[in-house]
Design an enzyme around this catalytic site. Structure first.
Site, mmCIF file in Angstrom:
data_model
loop_
_atom_site.group_PDB
_atom_site.id
_atom_site.type_symbol
_atom_site.label_atom_id
_atom_site.label_comp_id
_atom_site.label_asym_id
_atom_site.label_seq_id
_atom_site.Cartn_x
_atom_site.Cartn_y
_atom_site.Cartn_z
ATOM 1 N N HIS A 191 2.397 -11.449 14.507
ATOM 2 C CA HIS A 191 3.449 -12.008 15.354
ATOM 3 C C HIS A 191 3.180 -13.467 15.728
ATOM 4 O O HIS A 191 4.058 -14.152 16.256
ATOM 5 C CB HIS A 191 3.573 -11.159 16.623
ATOM 6 N N THR A 236 0.850 -1.190 0.000
ATOM 7 C CA THR A 236 0.000 0.000 0.000
ATOM 8 C C THR A 236 0.883 1.237 0.000
ATOM 9 O O THR A 236 1.924 1.261 0.662
ATOM 10 C CB THR A 236 -0.957 0.012 1.207
#
Length: 417
Positions: free
Chosen positions: A388, A336
């Site tokens: 994560h 993006t």
């Protein structure tokens, strides 16, 4: 008599909103003619007639929610009487003034349901709103500009009579008690979100609630990429018919880094990791109806010119509401570019079920230290948001460092990519 129904448009799409009816009852319709637009949470679709006929009753008006299989309208066979020209001679008529005969009826405009809703709430006839491009489609900006142009000048306040006593103050209803579609005296409008905007909102909140999302940052010296673009821009565009932009460089660098760190190109499925050995890169595109992420398939097999052409084609389809469900499905990694709008730094949100997204930003000349000397360089901050649960912090940092290294040495992209 046949029926025009809501087709199956994708595995995850079960509802849609009826948009603009492109034909009206009584219109002659040919097989393949677009009859009505449907707005889904992903794309806008034009529903076409499967055979010739005359459009009958419209059963689902604009703005109504429909599901797969619902009947939108009926289509009657075109009889010989309705299609054949009249054989009787036309009686003589009084001549019509040329000026009156030359005046055409108002041209039908195209607009999404939420744009029509906003225009209606403001008392604006959408057929009178001029468009600023976008192939005749009226956008939110067009309606706002028209509303401002039509707003009457404020009247001078009328002074109260000097002798009139001040009335006792009455309790005032709180502004929060406004009903839907009402406007407060201070200019607050309540506007219902479009189906796509609601879906975008839900997906973004879900991504933050379901993933252990972190963001790591780095910066890249864009000097050598800018030099390549400056030297090669004219010959590249003349040879390939497309401009040499930044997206091809960042896509190539991302793919090389994804090959080095395959878990960043993966997906979580229950207790399993789906390691993907293909590279379908999503490119975020901002449109009037919200952010969409069309996908460049098998991006690792494309050269710079092919990447630039594919990105440009998908962006054009997105702005014209011509993306298909297939254009949006899948994707293993997303890029993006907030720098398009001047963003210097941001933390992009994951595009689930992907586990990482790369954020580009504005290029800005800054003072940096190179070989113990302070020099001016065109620098860009990079941001990598990652899940994560599957990507370790050290892995994410090294992944982003590799992208930086490849971008600062563009020739290496020919070898690594």
């Amino acid at each position: 008599m046949t029926q025009i129904t809501v087709p199956e448009v994708g595995e995850s799409v079960t509802e849609a909103t009826v948009g603009e009816w492109l034909k009206k009852p009584g219109d002659v319709v040919k097989a393949g003619d677009a009859v009505v637009e449907l707005e889904t949470d992903k794309v806008n679709l034009e529903i076409t007639a499967n055979e010739d006929g005359i459009l009958g009753e419209i059963l689902k008006p604009s703005g109504e929610t429909v599901t797969v299989g619902d009947v939108l309208a009926t289509l009657s066979p075109q009889t010989a009487q309705s299609s054949a020209p009249a054989s009787a001679p036309v009686p003589a008529q009084e001549p019509v003034a040329p000026a009156a005969a030359a005046i055409p009826g108002p041209a039908a405009v195209r607009a999404t349901p939420d744009v029509r809703r906003i225009a209606g709430e403001r008392g604006i006839n959408i057929n009178h709103v001029p468009t600023a491009g976008n192939k005749g489609r009226v956008t939110h900006s067009d309606v706002e500009s028209y509303a401002q142009a039509q707003a009457p000048a404020p009247l001078a306040p009328t002074p109260a009579p000097a002798a009139a006593p001040a009335p006792a103050a009455l309790p005032r209803a709180p502004e929060a008690a406004l009903q839907p579609h009402e406007t407060s005296e201070r200019g607050t409008d309540r506007v219902r979100m479009s189906r796509r905007r609601i879906t975008i909102a839900n997906r973004l909140v879900s991504a933050q609630h379901t993933a252990a999302m972190l963001t790591t940052f780095n910066e890249v010296d864009m000097s050598r990429i800018l030099d390549v673009r400056q030297r090669r821009r004219e010959s590249f565009e003349k040879r390939h018919g497309v401009r040499l932009g930044f997206m091809s460089f960042f896509t190539k660098a991302s793919i090389a880094a994804l090959k080095a760190y395959p878990r960043i190109n993966a997906e979580i499925d229950g207790d399993d990791m789906l390691l993907k050995h293909y590279y379908d890169i999503g490119v975020a595109v901002s449109t009037d109806n919200g952010l969409v992420v069309p996908v460049v398939r098998n991006a690792d097999a494309l050269n710079f010119a092919a990447l630039e052409k594919e990105v440009a084609a998908l962006a054009a389809k997105a702005r014209d509401n011509k993306l298909s469900i297939t254009d949006l499905q899948g994707g293993t990694f997303t890029i993006t570019n907030g720098g398009t709008f001047g963003s210097l730094l941001s933390t992009p949100i994951l595009n689930a079920p992907q586990v990482a997204i790369l954020g580009m930003h504005k290029i800005e000349e800054r003072a940096v230290v190179i070989n113990k000397e302070i020099v001016i360089r065109p620098m860009m901050y990079l941001a990598l948001s990652y899940d994560h649960r599957i990507v370790d912090g050290s892995e994410a940092v090294r992944f982003l460092a590799l992208i930086k290294e490849l971008l600062e040495d563009p020739e290496s992209l020919l070898l690594e990519g």
